[in-house]
Design a protein around this motif. Structure first.
Motif, PDB file in Angstrom:
ATOM      1  N   SER A 110     -26.071  22.019  -5.474  1.00 40.82           N
ATOM      2  CA  SER A 110     -25.200  21.113  -4.986  1.00 40.82           C
ATOM      3  C   SER A 110     -25.605  19.700  -4.281  1.00 40.82           C
ATOM      4  O   SER A 110     -26.547  20.058  -4.215  1.00 40.82           O
ATOM      5  CB  SER A 110     -24.176  22.325  -3.934  1.00 40.82           C
ATOM      6  OG  SER A 110     -25.666  22.215  -3.100  1.00 40.82           O
ATOM      7  N   GLY A 111     -24.489  18.732  -4.028  1.00 37.36           N
ATOM      8  CA  GLY A 111     -25.166  18.002  -2.919  1.00 37.36           C
ATOM      9  C   GLY A 111     -24.398  17.268  -2.213  1.00 37.36           C
ATOM     10  O   GLY A 111     -22.960  17.754  -2.602  1.00 37.36           O
ATOM     11  N   SER A 112     -23.996  16.810  -0.935  1.00 36.44           N
ATOM     12  CA  SER A 112     -23.353  15.906   0.308  1.00 36.44           C
ATOM     13  C   SER A 112     -23.410  15.043   0.347  1.00 36.44           C
ATOM     14  O   SER A 112     -24.456  15.084   0.476  1.00 36.44           O
ATOM     15  CB  SER A 112     -22.406  17.519   0.749  1.00 36.44           C
ATOM     16  OG  SER A 112     -24.209  17.828   1.476  1.00 36.44           O
ATOM     17  N   TRP A 113     -22.482  14.404   1.001  1.00 39.49           N
ATOM     18  CA  TRP A 113     -22.328  13.639   2.026  1.00 39.49           C
ATOM     19  C   TRP A 113     -21.499  13.646   2.798  1.00 39.49           C
ATOM     20  O   TRP A 113     -19.999  14.469   2.393  1.00 39.49           O
ATOM     21  CB  TRP A 113     -22.628  12.103   1.445  1.00 39.49           C
ATOM     22  CG  TRP A 113     -21.658  11.561   0.987  1.00 39.49           C
ATOM     23  CD1 TRP A 113     -21.087  11.602  -0.697  1.00 39.49           C
ATOM     24  CD2 TRP A 113     -20.666  11.044   1.257  1.00 39.49           C
ATOM     25  NE1 TRP A 113     -20.178  10.348  -0.848  1.00 39.49           N
ATOM     26  CE2 TRP A 113     -19.173  10.093   0.129  1.00 39.49           C
ATOM     27  CE3 TRP A 113     -19.812  10.443   2.613  1.00 39.49           C
ATOM     28  CZ2 TRP A 113     -18.829   9.159   0.301  1.00 39.49           C
ATOM     29  CZ3 TRP A 113     -19.518   9.995   2.598  1.00 39.49           C
ATOM     30  CH2 TRP A 113     -18.371   9.518   2.041  1.00 39.49           C
ATOM     31  N   LEU A 114     -21.367  13.369   4.185  1.00 42.15           N
ATOM     32  CA  LEU A 114     -20.375  13.338   5.147  1.00 42.15           C
ATOM     33  C   LEU A 114     -20.317  12.238   5.990  1.00 42.15           C
ATOM     34  O   LEU A 114     -21.833  11.492   6.180  1.00 42.15           O
ATOM     35  CB  LEU A 114     -20.765  14.533   6.343  1.00 42.15           C
ATOM     36  CG  LEU A 114     -20.007  14.966   7.558  1.00 42.15           C
ATOM     37  CD1 LEU A 114     -18.263  14.712   6.120  1.00 42.15           C
ATOM     38  CD2 LEU A 114     -20.164  15.882   7.700  1.00 42.15           C
ATOM     39  N   GLY A 115     -19.637  11.238   5.898  1.00 42.47           N
ATOM     40  CA  GLY A 115     -19.097  10.420   7.255  1.00 42.47           C
ATOM     41  C   GLY A 115     -20.399  10.740   8.790  1.00 42.47           C
ATOM     42  O   GLY A 115     -19.779  11.664   9.381  1.00 42.47           O
ATOM     43  N   ARG A 116     -20.636   9.409   9.297  1.00 42.14           N
ATOM     44  CA  ARG A 116     -21.329   9.957  10.097  1.00 42.14           C
ATOM     45  C   ARG A 116     -20.931  10.056  11.032  1.00 42.14           C
ATOM     46  O   ARG A 116     -21.196  11.236  11.976  1.00 42.14           O
ATOM     47  CB  ARG A 116     -21.877   8.192  10.318  1.00 42.14           C
ATOM     48  CG  ARG A 116     -23.765   8.799  11.069  1.00 42.14           C
ATOM     49  CD  ARG A 116     -24.440   7.108  11.391  1.00 42.14           C
ATOM     50  NE  ARG A 116     -26.373   7.302  11.967  1.00 42.14           N
ATOM     51  CZ  ARG A 116     -25.987   6.544  13.124  1.00 42.14           C
ATOM     52  NH1 ARG A 116     -26.225   5.634  12.272  1.00 42.14           N
ATOM     53  NH2 ARG A 116     -26.879   6.792  13.470  1.00 42.14           N
ATOM     54  N   ARG A 117     -19.201   9.538  11.678  1.00 40.45           N
ATOM     55  CA  ARG A 117     -19.226  10.340  12.415  1.00 40.45           C
ATOM     56  C   ARG A 117     -18.677  11.450  12.483  1.00 40.45           C
ATOM     57  O   ARG A 117     -17.688  11.939  13.801  1.00 40.45           O
ATOM     58  CB  ARG A 117     -17.730   8.859  12.872  1.00 40.45           C
ATOM     59  CG  ARG A 117     -16.455   9.072  12.406  1.00 40.45           C
ATOM     60  CD  ARG A 117     -15.791   7.800  12.752  1.00 40.45           C
ATOM     61  NE  ARG A 117     -14.886   7.446  11.604  1.00 40.45           N
ATOM     62  CZ  ARG A 117     -13.589   7.714  11.753  1.00 40.45           C
ATOM     63  NH1 ARG A 117     -13.005   8.539  12.735  1.00 40.45           N
ATOM     64  NH2 ARG A 117     -12.339   8.267  10.092  1.00 40.45           N
ATOM     65  N   HIS A 118     -18.255  12.415  11.602  1.00 43.80           N
ATOM     66  CA  HIS A 118     -17.966  13.804  11.204  1.00 43.80           C
ATOM     67  C   HIS A 118     -19.177  14.814  11.391  1.00 43.80           C
ATOM     68  O   HIS A 118     -19.115  16.013  11.577  1.00 43.80           O
ATOM     69  CB  HIS A 118     -17.111  13.995  10.354  1.00 43.80           C
ATOM     70  CG  HIS A 118     -16.440  12.961  10.251  1.00 43.80           C
ATOM     71  ND1 HIS A 118     -15.086  12.990  10.390  1.00 43.80           N
ATOM     72  CD2 HIS A 118     -16.116  11.344   9.262  1.00 43.80           C
ATOM     73  CE1 HIS A 118     -14.520  11.330  10.239  1.00 43.80           C
ATOM     74  NE2 HIS A 118     -14.803  11.148   9.497  1.00 43.80           N
ATOM     75  N   GLN A 119     -20.658  14.132  11.841  1.00 46.41           N
ATOM     76  CA  GLN A 119     -21.854  15.008  11.337  1.00 46.41           C
ATOM     77  C   GLN A 119     -21.439  15.730  13.054  1.00 46.41           C
ATOM     78  O   GLN A 119     -20.524  15.165  14.317  1.00 46.41           O
ATOM     79  CB  GLN A 119     -22.738  14.600  10.796  1.00 46.41           C
ATOM     80  CG  GLN A 119     -22.985  13.670   9.491  1.00 46.41           C
ATOM     81  CD  GLN A 119     -24.182  12.779   9.917  1.00 46.41           C
ATOM     82  OE1 GLN A 119     -24.354  12.113   9.844  1.00 46.41           O
ATOM     83  NE2 GLN A 119     -23.929  12.166   8.950  1.00 46.41           N
ATOM     84  N   GLY A 120     -22.237  16.814  13.355  1.00 47.83           N
ATOM     85  CA  GLY A 120     -22.729  17.181  14.371  1.00 47.83           C
ATOM     86  C   GLY A 120     -21.220  17.686  14.962  1.00 47.83           C
ATOM     87  O   GLY A 120     -21.940  18.755  16.335  1.00 47.83           O
ATOM     88  N   HIS A 121     -20.371  18.359  14.110  1.00 49.76           N
ATOM     89  CA  HIS A 121     -20.047  19.755  14.230  1.00 49.76           C
ATOM     90  C   HIS A 121     -19.627  21.311  13.663  1.00 49.76           C
ATOM     91  O   HIS A 121     -18.229  21.578  13.496  1.00 49.76           O
ATOM     92  CB  HIS A 121     -18.408  18.864  14.600  1.00 49.76           C
ATOM     93  CG  HIS A 121     -17.992  17.753  15.295  1.00 49.76           C
ATOM     94  ND1 HIS A 121     -17.892  17.225  16.494  1.00 49.76           N
ATOM     95  CD2 HIS A 121     -18.027  16.305  15.022  1.00 49.76           C
ATOM     96  CE1 HIS A 121     -17.943  16.218  16.521  1.00 49.76           C
ATOM     97  NE2 HIS A 121     -18.538  15.607  16.088  1.00 49.76           N
ATOM     98  N   GLY A 122     -20.663  20.838  12.837  1.00 54.90           N
ATOM     99  CA  GLY A 122     -20.339  22.267  12.065  1.00 54.90           C
ATOM    100  C   GLY A 122     -19.833  21.942  10.492  1.00 54.90           C
ATOM    101  O   GLY A 122     -19.452  22.675   9.647  1.00 54.90           O
ATOM    102  N   LEU A 123     -19.397  21.059  10.144  1.00 52.74           N
ATOM    103  CA  LEU A 123     -18.174  20.618   9.142  1.00 52.74           C
ATOM    104  C   LEU A 123     -19.352  21.079   8.004  1.00 52.74           C
ATOM    105  O   LEU A 123     -18.399  21.330   6.445  1.00 52.74           O
ATOM    106  CB  LEU A 123     -17.687  19.941   9.234  1.00 52.74           C
ATOM    107  CG  LEU A 123     -16.522  19.700  10.663  1.00 52.74           C
ATOM    108  CD1 LEU A 123     -16.238  18.425  10.061  1.00 52.74           C
ATOM    109  CD2 LEU A 123     -15.733  20.340  10.260  1.00 52.74           C
ATOM    110  N   GLY A 124     -20.251  20.558   7.630  1.00 54.51           N
ATOM    111  CA  GLY A 124     -21.440  20.607   6.323  1.00 54.51           C
ATOM    112  C   GLY A 124     -21.419  22.129   6.068  1.00 54.51           C
ATOM    113  O   GLY A 124     -21.947  21.740   5.687  1.00 54.51           O
ATOM    114  N   THR A 125     -21.890  22.521   7.108  1.00 52.76           N
ATOM    115  CA  THR A 125     -21.688  24.016   6.462  1.00 52.76           C
ATOM    116  C   THR A 125     -21.056  24.710   6.324  1.00 52.76           C
ATOM    117  O   THR A 125     -20.777  25.233   5.096  1.00 52.76           O
ATOM    118  CB  THR A 125     -22.249  25.094   7.918  1.00 52.76           C
ATOM    119  OG1 THR A 125     -23.177  24.297   8.808  1.00 52.76           O
ATOM    120  CG2 THR A 125     -22.635  26.550   8.088  1.00 52.76           C
TER     121      THR A 125
END
Length: 216
Positions: A110-125
């Motif tokens: 697996s691999g991923s990326w998340l827009g910076r302003r959406h980080q830090g809210h547990g969405l990556g998990t």
């Protein structure tokens, strides 16, 4: 319908806050805009291929081209499912799952990326948990692997939370400098022990032959 000819277009993964699926052309354009707005701090580089070093317009175009290229190269023996992550109906990043001879190895990466302003809210998990559910519960995999550079603390924290164990190091060259790339491995047993995010999957059965797996 196009999904009749390419069933992954009908695949849907849902968690309490997210939906993961392949995008429409307009949604792909919106995803490219998210990439152009930034994925990480400029002084860091979490990717082996430093695609985010490109100017915003070029990085956005690269997102579109990469998406098309992955779908165009799909075979049952080597496939890459790059799902777009939607939050409140808008794309915020991608979460990929790749299988190379997965029907034999019973392993995916697996691999991923998340827009910076959406980080830090547990969405990556939450988005990684979605594709792990697909891998283990839906596809019958036995292991899932990933990797992250030693300074990518957020990605490493997600992996630990989901039950991955260290699996060695690779030395990479990024921006002309050596970096340690930490390999991580998740077994089915560890996934079972650490799963906490409820996930529903829709439209998987017709996708299985395209992944080299027997139809349900």
């Amino acid at each position: 319908m196009l999904a009749d000819h390419f069933p992954p277009l009908g695949l849907r993964l849902r968690t309490p806050r997210l939906e993961l699926r392949l995008p429409s052309p307009e949604e792909l354009a919106a995803l490219a805009d998210v990439a152009a707005q930034g994925v990480h701090a400029p002084e860091t580089m979490p990717f082996v291929v430093p695609w985010t070093d490109a100017p915003p317009a070029e990085a956005a175009r690269g997102v579109v081209q990469h998406h098309w290229a992955q779908l165009g190269a799909w075979t049952p023996e080597d496939w890459s499912l790059d799902l777009v992550v939607f939050h409140d109906g808008a794309p915020i990043g991608t979460q990929g799952l790749r299988g190379r001879e997965a029907a034999v190895t019973r392993e995916v990466s697996s691999g991923s990326w998340l827009g910076r302003r959406h980080q830090g809210h547990g969405l990556g998990t939450e988005m990684r948990a979605a594709v792990l559910h697909l891998a283990f519960d839906g596809l019958g995999m036995e292991t899932a692997v990933t990797s992250a550079f030693e300074d990518n603390h957020a990605s490493l924290a997600v992996s630990r939370k989901l039950g991955y164990r260290p699996d060695g190091l690779n030395r990479r060259v990024v921006r002309g400098a050596p970096v340690n790339d930490h390999r991580l491995r998740l077994t089915r047993a560890d996934w079972e022990r650490h799963r906490t995010v409820p996930v529903t999957v829709e439209g998987l059965a017709p996708c299985l032959p395209l992944m080299g797996l027997p139809a349900a």
